[in-house]
Design a protein around this motif. Structure first.
Motif, PDB file in Angstrom:
ATOM      1  N   ALA A 127       0.819  -1.209   0.000  1.00  0.00           N
ATOM      2  CA  ALA A 127       0.000   0.000   0.000  1.00  0.00           C
ATOM      3  C   ALA A 127       0.854   1.260   0.000  1.00  0.00           C
ATOM      4  CB  ALA A 127      -0.924  -0.007   1.212  1.00  0.00           C
ATOM      5  N   ALA A 128       0.423   2.256  -0.779  1.00  0.00           N
ATOM      6  CA  ALA A 128       1.110   3.547  -0.848  1.00  0.00           C
ATOM      7  C   ALA A 128       0.510   4.512   0.163  1.00  0.00           C
ATOM      8  CB  ALA A 128       0.993   4.127  -2.249  1.00  0.00           C
ATOM      9  N   HIS A 129       1.367   5.363   0.756  1.00  0.00           N
ATOM     10  CA  HIS A 129       0.864   6.333   1.737  1.00  0.00           C
ATOM     11  C   HIS A 129       1.199   7.778   1.376  1.00  0.00           C
ATOM     12  CE1 HIS A 129       4.918   5.162   2.963  1.00  0.00           C
ATOM     13  NE2 HIS A 129       5.024   6.290   3.631  1.00  0.00           N
ATOM     14  N   ILE A 130       2.025   8.016   0.339  1.00  0.00           N
ATOM     15  CA  ILE A 130       2.338   9.373  -0.104  1.00  0.00           C
ATOM     16  C   ILE A 130       2.385   9.398  -1.628  1.00  0.00           C
ATOM     17  CG2 ILE A 130       3.987  11.287  -0.042  1.00  0.00           C
ATOM     18  CD1 ILE A 130       5.106  10.162   2.547  1.00  0.00           C
ATOM     19  N   VAL A 131       1.793  10.426  -2.218  1.00  0.00           N
ATOM     20  CA  VAL A 131       1.964  10.686  -3.645  1.00  0.00           C
ATOM     21  C   VAL A 131       3.299  11.414  -3.796  1.00  0.00           C
ATOM     22  CG1 VAL A 131       1.090  11.903  -5.657  1.00  0.00           C
ATOM     23  CG2 VAL A 131      -0.512  10.793  -4.074  1.00  0.00           C
ATOM     24  N   LEU A 132       4.206  10.840  -4.568  1.00  0.00           N
ATOM     25  CA  LEU A 132       5.567  11.360  -4.661  1.00  0.00           C
ATOM     26  C   LEU A 132       5.767  12.182  -5.928  1.00  0.00           C
ATOM     27  CD1 LEU A 132       8.564  11.349  -3.645  1.00  0.00           C
ATOM     28  CD2 LEU A 132       8.891   9.369  -5.137  1.00  0.00           C
ATOM     29  N   GLN A 133       6.325  13.366  -5.758  1.00  0.00           N
ATOM     30  CA  GLN A 133       6.774  14.178  -6.882  1.00  0.00           C
ATOM     31  C   GLN A 133       8.251  14.487  -6.694  1.00  0.00           C
ATOM     32  OE1 GLN A 133       4.425  17.790  -7.328  1.00  0.00           O
ATOM     33  NE2 GLN A 133       3.336  16.833  -9.017  1.00  0.00           N
ATOM     34  N   SER A 134       9.041  14.248  -7.733  1.00  0.00           N
ATOM     35  CA  SER A 134      10.449  14.646  -7.705  1.00  0.00           C
ATOM     36  C   SER A 134      10.630  15.866  -8.593  1.00  0.00           C
ATOM     37  CB  SER A 134      11.350  13.509  -8.193  1.00  0.00           C
ATOM     38  OG  SER A 134      11.422  12.471  -7.242  1.00  0.00           O
ATOM     39  N   THR A 135      11.412  16.821  -8.113  1.00  0.00           N
ATOM     40  CA  THR A 135      11.650  18.052  -8.847  1.00  0.00           C
ATOM     41  C   THR A 135      13.053  18.545  -8.540  1.00  0.00           C
ATOM     42  OG1 THR A 135      10.769  20.255  -9.341  1.00  0.00           O
ATOM     43  CG2 THR A 135      10.616  19.512  -7.052  1.00  0.00           C
ATOM     44  N   TRP A 136      13.342  19.802  -8.898  1.00  0.00           N
ATOM     45  CA  TRP A 136      14.669  20.355  -8.666  1.00  0.00           C
ATOM     46  C   TRP A 136      14.621  21.586  -7.782  1.00  0.00           C
ATOM     47  CZ3 TRP A 136      14.323  18.884 -14.150  1.00  0.00           C
ATOM     48  CH2 TRP A 136      15.090  17.736 -14.440  1.00  0.00           C
ATOM     49  N   MET A 137      15.722  21.802  -7.085  1.00  0.00           N
ATOM     50  CA  MET A 137      15.921  22.967  -6.235  1.00  0.00           C
ATOM     51  C   MET A 137      17.069  23.781  -6.822  1.00  0.00           C
ATOM     52  SD  MET A 137      17.041  22.854  -2.239  1.00  0.00           S
ATOM     53  CE  MET A 137      17.611  24.300  -1.346  1.00  0.00           C
ATOM     54  N   VAL A 138      16.905  25.101  -6.855  1.00  0.00           N
ATOM     55  CA  VAL A 138      17.943  25.998  -7.371  1.00  0.00           C
ATOM     56  C   VAL A 138      18.396  26.940  -6.269  1.00  0.00           C
ATOM     57  CG1 VAL A 138      17.025  25.866  -9.710  1.00  0.00           C
ATOM     58  CG2 VAL A 138      16.285  27.718  -8.199  1.00  0.00           C
ATOM     59  N   GLY A 139      19.600  27.448  -6.420  1.00  0.00           N
ATOM     60  CA  GLY A 139      20.170  28.314  -5.403  1.00  0.00           C
ATOM     61  C   GLY A 139      19.713  29.758  -5.502  1.00  0.00           C
ATOM     62  N   PRO A 140      20.116  30.585  -4.543  1.00  0.00           N
ATOM     63  CA  PRO A 140      19.735  32.004  -4.534  1.00  0.00           C
ATOM     64  C   PRO A 140      20.196  32.710  -5.815  1.00  0.00           C
ATOM     65  CG  PRO A 140      20.730  31.365  -2.450  1.00  0.00           C
ATOM     66  CD  PRO A 140      20.941  30.222  -3.379  1.00  0.00           C
ATOM     67  N   GLY A 141      19.312  33.512  -6.392  1.00  0.00           N
ATOM     68  CA  GLY A 141      19.649  34.283  -7.572  1.00  0.00           C
ATOM     69  C   GLY A 141      19.678  33.496  -8.871  1.00  0.00           C
ATOM     70  N   SER A 142      19.289  32.251  -8.848  1.00  0.00           N
ATOM     71  CA  SER A 142      19.321  31.439 -10.068  1.00  0.00           C
ATOM     72  C   SER A 142      18.304  31.953 -11.086  1.00  0.00           C
ATOM     73  CB  SER A 142      19.011  29.979  -9.744  1.00  0.00           C
ATOM     74  OG  SER A 142      18.867  29.220 -10.939  1.00  0.00           O
ATOM     75  N   PRO A 143      18.687  31.991 -12.372  1.00  0.00           N
ATOM     76  CA  PRO A 143      17.738  32.403 -13.414  1.00  0.00           C
ATOM     77  C   PRO A 143      16.802  31.274 -13.832  1.00  0.00           C
ATOM     78  CG  PRO A 143      19.854  31.922 -14.408  1.00  0.00           C
ATOM     79  CD  PRO A 143      20.050  31.789 -12.922  1.00  0.00           C
ATOM     80  N   ILE A 144      17.037  30.073 -13.338  1.00  0.00           N
ATOM     81  CA  ILE A 144      16.234  28.918 -13.713  1.00  0.00           C
ATOM     82  C   ILE A 144      14.831  29.054 -13.110  1.00  0.00           C
ATOM     83  CG2 ILE A 144      16.006  26.405 -13.516  1.00  0.00           C
ATOM     84  CD1 ILE A 144      19.093  26.320 -13.276  1.00  0.00           C
ATOM     85  N   ARG A 145      13.801  28.922 -13.962  1.00  0.00           N
ATOM     86  CA  ARG A 145      12.429  29.100 -13.491  1.00  0.00           C
ATOM     87  C   ARG A 145      11.566  27.863 -13.704  1.00  0.00           C
ATOM     88  NH1 ARG A 145      12.380  33.209  -9.962  1.00  0.00           N
ATOM     89  NH2 ARG A 145      13.867  34.780 -10.678  1.00  0.00           N
TER      90      ARG A 145
END
Length: 277
Positions: A127-145
């Motif tokens: 049985a599953a107990h969490i819906v999982l999403q993987s994504t990215w984290m960027v640092g301060p001032g990053s232009p990545i949106r």
């Protein structure tokens, strides 16, 4: 002898404890011997955990001095041990990939971890107990949106080796090779040091880490949509059925929701009853 010797001794002993006595206070019905044989073959429930700096959807946090892990996986493991009427032993690994491989050797009895097709070849999931999403984290001032911004030549991307998240990231990225690290903590340290542009992982883990790095951001969207579910080593059907029923009870009783909220994961989604990846 100093009058506080008793409290000092107790505190020192607690810091070294690796098992938690979780004797059941009530047992509604006798537990099938096959369940105990498959979930507690050593007489204890050995709960496998992936340890990190902060708790997340698929990992726990363990203080440098040791002691009880903190996170949803630890809360569920402790509650399952209490239900079985056995002590709990924590078996920790630096990432979910090492945790998976150890499960193939029978080093632990139950774990709560992210699911993907490769991992399902090595372990049995319930049985599953969490819906999982993987994504990215960027640092301060990053232009990545956006996620698409990450898939640009020259982008430095970190992912944790042998994990569902890193495998999905590499499938998503057509112009970038993921630099593999040993743990989420290592990826975070590289981001803090400016040695990578983004680091990946579960949204829950990254949101907690982002609070430690002012100005950092967790990107919207996901390159992996999956679940976190209960897992056992292969060929333990009675144990898996019991553990799955326990997870469903934990969802229905509010235990899963309360645990997630207590670790700052209020945005985490709990899947409907009966969800099995």
């Amino acid at each position: 002898m100093h009058p506080n010797w008793k409290s000092t001794a107790i505190a020192g002993a607690l810091a070294l404890i690796v098992t938690i006595a979780s004797a059941a206070t009530t047992v509604a019905q006798a537990i099938d011997p096959a369940v105990l044989l498959q979930l507690a073959p050593t007489g204890k429930l050995r709960v496998g955990v992936a340890a990190g700096l902060t708790p997340g959807a698929g990992n726990v946090a363990i203080a440098p001095g040791g002691g009880r892990p903190q996170g949803i996986g630890a809360d569920l493991g402790e509650a399952l041990g209490r239900k079985l009427g056995v002590a709990v032993e924590w078996v920790a690994y630096p990432n979910s990939g090492d945790l998976t491989d150890a499960g193939m050797t029978g080093a632990w009895d139950v774990a709560f971890m992210p699911v993907d097709e490769q991992r399902k070849q090595k372990l049995d999931f319930g049985a599953a107990h969490i819906v999982l999403q993987s994504t990215w984290m960027v640092g301060p001032g990053s232009p990545i949106r956006t996620l698409a911004d990450v898939d640009q030549p020259g982008m430095r991307v970190a992912g944790v080796e042998n994990t569902a998240s890193a495998r999905a990231a590499q499938r998503y990225l057509k112009n970038v090779t993921v630099a593999l690290v040993k743990s989420t903590d290592e990826g975070f340290e590289l981001l803090c040091a400016g040695k990578v542009d983004v680091t990946g992982g579960s949204r829950e883990s990254l949101l907690v880490l982002a609070a430690l790095l002012p100005g950092s951001r967790v990107l919207d969207g996901a390159y992996l949509n999956s679940y976190v579910a209960v897992a056992v080593p292969k060929n333990r059907p009675a144990g898996l059925a019991y553990a799955s029923a326990f997870v469903e009870e934990a969802k229905a009783s509010g235990l899963v929701r309360r645990s997630l909220d207590s670790f700052g994961m209020q945005s985490s989604v709990i899947p409907p009853a009966g969800t099995r990846p």
